[in-house]
Design a protein around this motif. Structure first.
Motif, short mmCIF file in Angstrom:
data_model
loop_
_atom_site.label_atom_id
_atom_site.label_comp_id
_atom_site.label_asym_id
_atom_site.label_seq_id
_atom_site.Cartn_x
_atom_site.Cartn_y
_atom_site.Cartn_z
N THR A 108 0.37 -0.66 -10.65
CA THR A 108 -0.17 0.11 -9.52
C THR A 108 -1.68 0.19 -9.68
N ASP B 39 -7.68 3.70 -1.82
CA ASP B 39 -6.42 3.02 -1.49
C ASP B 39 -5.61 2.80 -2.76
N GLU B 40 -4.33 3.14 -2.69
CA GLU B 40 -3.43 2.92 -3.83
C GLU B 40 -2.40 1.89 -3.42
N LYS C 25 -5.37 1.84 -8.20
CA LYS C 25 -6.07 2.83 -7.38
C LYS C 25 -7.49 2.34 -7.18
N ILE D 224 0.85 -1.20 0.00
CA ILE D 224 0.00 0.00 0.00
C ILE D 224 0.88 1.25 0.00
N THR D 225 0.65 2.11 -0.99
CA THR D 225 1.46 3.33 -1.10
C THR D 225 0.68 4.57 -0.66
N ASN D 226 -0.65 4.45 -0.60
CA ASN D 226 -1.47 5.58 -0.18
C ASN D 226 -2.79 5.07 0.39
N GLU D 227 -3.06 5.37 1.66
CA GLU D 227 -4.32 4.96 2.29
C GLU D 227 -5.27 6.14 2.38
N GLY D 228 -6.56 5.85 2.29
CA GLY D 228 -7.55 6.92 2.39
C GLY D 228 -8.85 6.47 1.77
#
Length: 458
Positions: free
Chosen positions: A271, A258-259, A273, A251-255
């Motif tokens: 990758t 999620d990415e 998204k 996981i490179t970006n949580e929120g």
């Protein structure tokens, strides 16, 4: 009856409960293959409209004469043995089989059958896989446990040799399948009214894995799953967050979105998204992606397909926002699912999260009471309805009040009307209301949303 010869000499098949979410797709597939199909049901539904659109005759109500002329009867697990159509079929000597047996028969017609199993995440993963394969022009047939907005349906008829379906462990249903590819998402304590112990659940998954003919795709982070595939001869590949897995998600970006990167060995494949929140959905997406990679789908098509996925029906399904208050609905009915969904909800930046939960079966509530209390302590506010009995009587002497007493600030009500009144009068702009449960609690979500629309229109 030998299940291999189930359809030999059969021309007309009658479905008892043809409108059921698991029955309707089977009827469609068999109709498409040239069988004459008839059906009966007790209540009108969208699925019945779809069935009738093919010219398939459907009778409302169950009557002995409905089975006349049929060579084979298919019935849902919900149908009782004293059903007048089943009784008539027995009297007339017409063979009758439960839906799960017919599902096994149908899937064996496809060289590349993919069965998605696991205690949690089956419908979402099956939906993701169906959407990915359809968008990549692999033209799959699919049988899904919930409506997929992308299809506007819970099924799809394709022309390829691929079929995607859910494989449910309850009462060992999935042991009627012999998939080419099986996905095992996770194994957890559930359906203890049938299995009794976790070891028996693992044993059932072991048998299912043994029946897989080509490839096992399994959660390498889950100890119970690894136990279930021990000493299995079929080729197995693992997925998960851990570095030992064949395919892993980083996981490179949580929120809200999620990415994550999909890594195989030391190579980054793509990758993704995701529009559906939560780490559990990253795992579901990874499982679907692995199956697609193994079928030869390109990394670009996988990233695109998952990026376009907006969820399955009743899986963190957003009904809408009124007066700054968002209403969502989710199928979560087990502590593990509740924990995953509510953790994701709490990370989405709402001022307050209101969980409205309908406990599902007395046995599950009683046996996992402390786990439920722990999961339902995650949101800011928890509201409970009465326990939905489903197929049980309350021999456990368990009530929603027993669960509410273990959750700080929790309240419970007997009716959806009372819940709606309480929630609508308590929420404020910036809040999220999410209804949760495996029963009919989605009706409460609709009531709350309608009341909010009315309130803010005034």
């Amino acid at each position: 009856m030998d299940k291999q010869n189930l359809l030999d000499g059969v021309k007309t098949i009658h479905f008892i409960g043809i409108g059921g979410s698991g029955m309707c797709p089977l009827a469609e597939i068999l109709f498409n293959e040239g069988y004459k199909i008839t059906g009966s049901d007790m209540a009108e539904s969208d699925t019945l409209e779809r069935i009738r659109s093919y010219g398939i005759p459907v009778t409302m109500g169950h009557y002995p004469e409905n089975v006349e002329g049929a060579d084979l009867i298919v019935y849902t697990a919900a149908v009782k043995l004293d059903n007048p159509e089943l009784v008539a079929a027995k009297h007339l000597g017409i063979p009758a089989v439960e839906r799960c047996i017919m599902l096994g028969e149908v899937t064996r017609k496809y060289n590349r059958s993919i069965a998605v199993s696991g205690t949690h995440g089956k419908t979402t993963t099956t939906s993701m896989l169906t959407q990915l394969l359809t968008m990549a022009d692999y033209d799959p047939t699919a049988i899904i446990g919930g409506k997929l907005p992308f299809l506007g349906s819970n099924s799809r008829i394709g022309k390829s040799d691929i079929i995607v379906c859910e494989a449910c462990e309850y009462v060992d249903t999935f042991l009627h399948l012999n998939p080419a590819i099986s996905i095992i998402l996770n194994i957890d304590e559930d359906h203890l009214d049938y299995f009794g112990t976790l070891d028996r659940i693992i044993e059932s998954f072991h048998k299912f894995a043994q029946q897989t003919t080509s490839l096992l795709i399994v959660n390498g982070d889950d100890a119970n799953t690894l136990k279930a595939i021990k000493d299995i001869e079929c080729r197995a590949i693992t997925f998960g967050f851990g570095e030992k897995n064949d395919y892993r998600a980083v996981i490179t970006n949580e929120g809200v979105m999620d990415e994550f990167d999909i890594i195989k060995g030391n190579i980054k494949l793509t990758t993704v998204k995701l529009k559906v929140p939560g780490k559990h959905n990253v795992m579901n997406a990874l499982a679907a992606a692995v199956a697609c990679f193994e079928l030869g789908v390109s990394a670009r098509d996988i990233a695109n397909g998952l990026g376009e996925f907006t969820g399955a029906h009743r899986r963190f399904e957003i009904l809408g926002t009124e007066g700054g208050i968002t209403v969502a609905d989710d199928f979560a009915h087990h502590p593990t699912e509740l924990r995953a969904t509510l953790t994701a909800a709490m990370e989405m930046g709402y001022k307050n999260v209101w969980a409205v939960f309908q406990p599902h079966t007395y046995s599950r509530t009683a046996m996992l009471l402390d786990d439920f209390a722990d999961a339902l302590s995650i949101p800011d506010h928890t509201v409970l309805s009465e326990i939905l009995a489903v197929r049980e009587t309350n021999t456990y002497n368990i009530y929603s009040k027993d669960l509410a007493d273990k959750i700080k600030g929790c309240v419970w009500f007997e009716t959806f009307e009372e819940i709606t009144d309480f929630v609508v009068n308590s929420v404020k702009p910036g809040d999220l209301i999410i209804t949760l449960g495996g029963g009919n609690v989605y009706m409460c979500a609709n009531m709350i949303y309608d009341r909010l629309k009315q309130k803010y229109a005034e």
